[in-house]
Design a protein around this motif. Structure first.
Motif, short mmCIF file in Angstrom:
data_model
loop_
_atom_site.label_atom_id
_atom_site.label_comp_id
_atom_site.label_asym_id
_atom_site.label_seq_id
_atom_site.Cartn_x
_atom_site.Cartn_y
_atom_site.Cartn_z
N TYR A 55 43.63 45.08 71.73
CA TYR A 55 44.36 46.19 71.41
C TYR A 55 45.69 46.44 71.84
N GLY A 56 46.08 46.02 72.97
CA GLY A 56 47.26 46.12 73.51
C GLY A 56 48.22 45.39 72.72
N VAL A 57 47.89 44.15 72.23
CA VAL A 57 48.66 43.38 71.49
C VAL A 57 48.77 43.82 70.00
N ALA A 58 47.57 44.35 69.61
CA ALA A 58 47.85 45.03 68.32
C ALA A 58 48.88 46.37 68.34
N SER A 59 48.98 47.00 69.26
CA SER A 59 49.75 48.09 69.78
C SER A 59 51.19 47.75 69.70
N TYR A 60 51.57 46.66 69.87
CA TYR A 60 52.91 45.97 69.63
C TYR A 60 53.36 46.10 68.08
N PHE A 61 52.33 45.58 67.30
CA PHE A 61 52.67 45.61 66.11
C PHE A 61 52.58 46.98 65.35
N PHE A 62 51.99 48.01 66.25
CA PHE A 62 51.96 49.46 65.52
C PHE A 62 53.21 50.14 66.29
N GLY A 63 53.99 49.46 67.11
CA GLY A 63 55.11 50.23 67.69
C GLY A 63 54.77 51.19 68.66
N SER A 64 53.63 51.09 69.21
CA SER A 64 53.15 52.14 70.06
C SER A 64 53.16 51.73 71.55
N TYR A 65 54.43 52.13 72.46
CA TYR A 65 54.74 51.38 73.72
C TYR A 65 53.74 52.17 74.56
N ALA A 66 53.46 53.48 74.51
CA ALA A 66 52.50 54.30 75.34
C ALA A 66 51.17 53.75 75.34
N ALA A 67 50.77 53.17 74.39
CA ALA A 67 49.24 52.45 74.15
C ALA A 67 49.35 51.23 74.72
N ILE A 68 50.48 50.57 74.75
CA ILE A 68 50.75 49.36 75.47
C ILE A 68 50.50 49.46 77.01
N ALA A 69 51.05 50.50 77.65
CA ALA A 69 51.19 50.65 78.94
C ALA A 69 49.95 51.13 79.33
N THR A 70 49.30 51.93 78.69
CA THR A 70 47.88 52.49 79.04
C THR A 70 46.64 51.35 79.09
N LEU A 71 46.93 50.47 77.95
CA LEU A 71 45.96 49.32 77.86
C LEU A 71 46.09 48.20 78.80
N VAL A 72 47.34 48.14 79.65
CA VAL A 72 47.35 47.27 80.71
C VAL A 72 46.97 47.78 81.92
N CYS A 73 46.74 49.06 82.19
CA CYS A 73 46.14 49.76 83.03
C CYS A 73 44.46 49.54 82.85
N CYS A 74 44.14 49.79 81.63
CA CYS A 74 42.72 49.58 81.35
C CYS A 74 42.49 48.02 81.48
N CYS A 75 43.15 47.25 81.15
CA CYS A 75 42.83 45.73 81.83
C CYS A 75 42.61 45.63 83.23
#
Length: 174
Positions: free
Chosen positions: A41-61
């Motif tokens: 989902y972090g990878v998918a968030s890149y395509f949605f342009g959601s940088y906050a989601a990417i940052a939080t999903l790295v923490c989730c990992c």
């Protein structure tokens, strides 16, 4: 439009991992599947342009790894929650919408520390998924919207089955 399609395809794969985690019976297996969910989902968030989601999903990992290795302490939980909030707010490019992944991730990170029972973890997943499904609707992540709604339904079924089983077990004891 291409990014939206690619994001939806990847988020569908992510949602499959989450769905599988709802039926896992062991805590470590739940978080192994959630690690795959968060990463994709972090990878998918890149395509949605959601940088906050990417940052939080790295923490989730990271959270999932700490849990699987039995290194998820109170200190780690609070530190990761702080990192989620700070990194999510700093990278947020979507206003209030971008804060939803931060709220969902902070909630679930703390629940992961305080809740060890797989059944109670399902309740936390359900709350978390409700926040993510609202977010997914807003960013036009149709795959996650549909799949997470199914996951929420599956979670509800698993919870109901658990309570039916417990009721039967209690009746046999009496």
């Amino acid at each position: 439009m291409t990014n939206l399609i690619i994001g939806n395809i990847i988020s569908f794969i992510s949602a499959v991992f989450l769905g599988m985690s709802c039926y896992a019976k062991e805590r470590k297996k739940i978080f192994r599947l959630q690690l795959l969910n968060c990463f994709t989902y972090g990878v998918a968030s890149y395509f949605f342009g959601s940088y906050a989601a990417i940052a939080t999903l790295v923490c989730c990992c990271l959270r999932c790894i700490f849990i699987m290795k039995d290194m998820f302490t109170k200190r780690t939980a609070y530190l990761l929650t702080l990192v989620v909030i700070v990194s999510g707010v700093m990278t947020n490019n979507m206003g209030f919408i971008g804060i939803l992944p931060v709220i969902a991730t902070a909630e679930y990170t703390l629940c992961c520390y305080y809740i060890e029972d797989p059944h109670r973890t399902r309740y936390s997943i359900m709350v978390n998924e409700l926040i993510w499904v609202i977010y997914a609707i807003i960013i036009k992540d149709f795959s996650t919207t549909v799949c997470d709604a199914v996951v929420i339904g599956a979670d509800i079924i698993a919870i109901i089955n658990y309570h039916k089983t417990k009721k039967v077990e209690t009746a046999h004891i009496n």
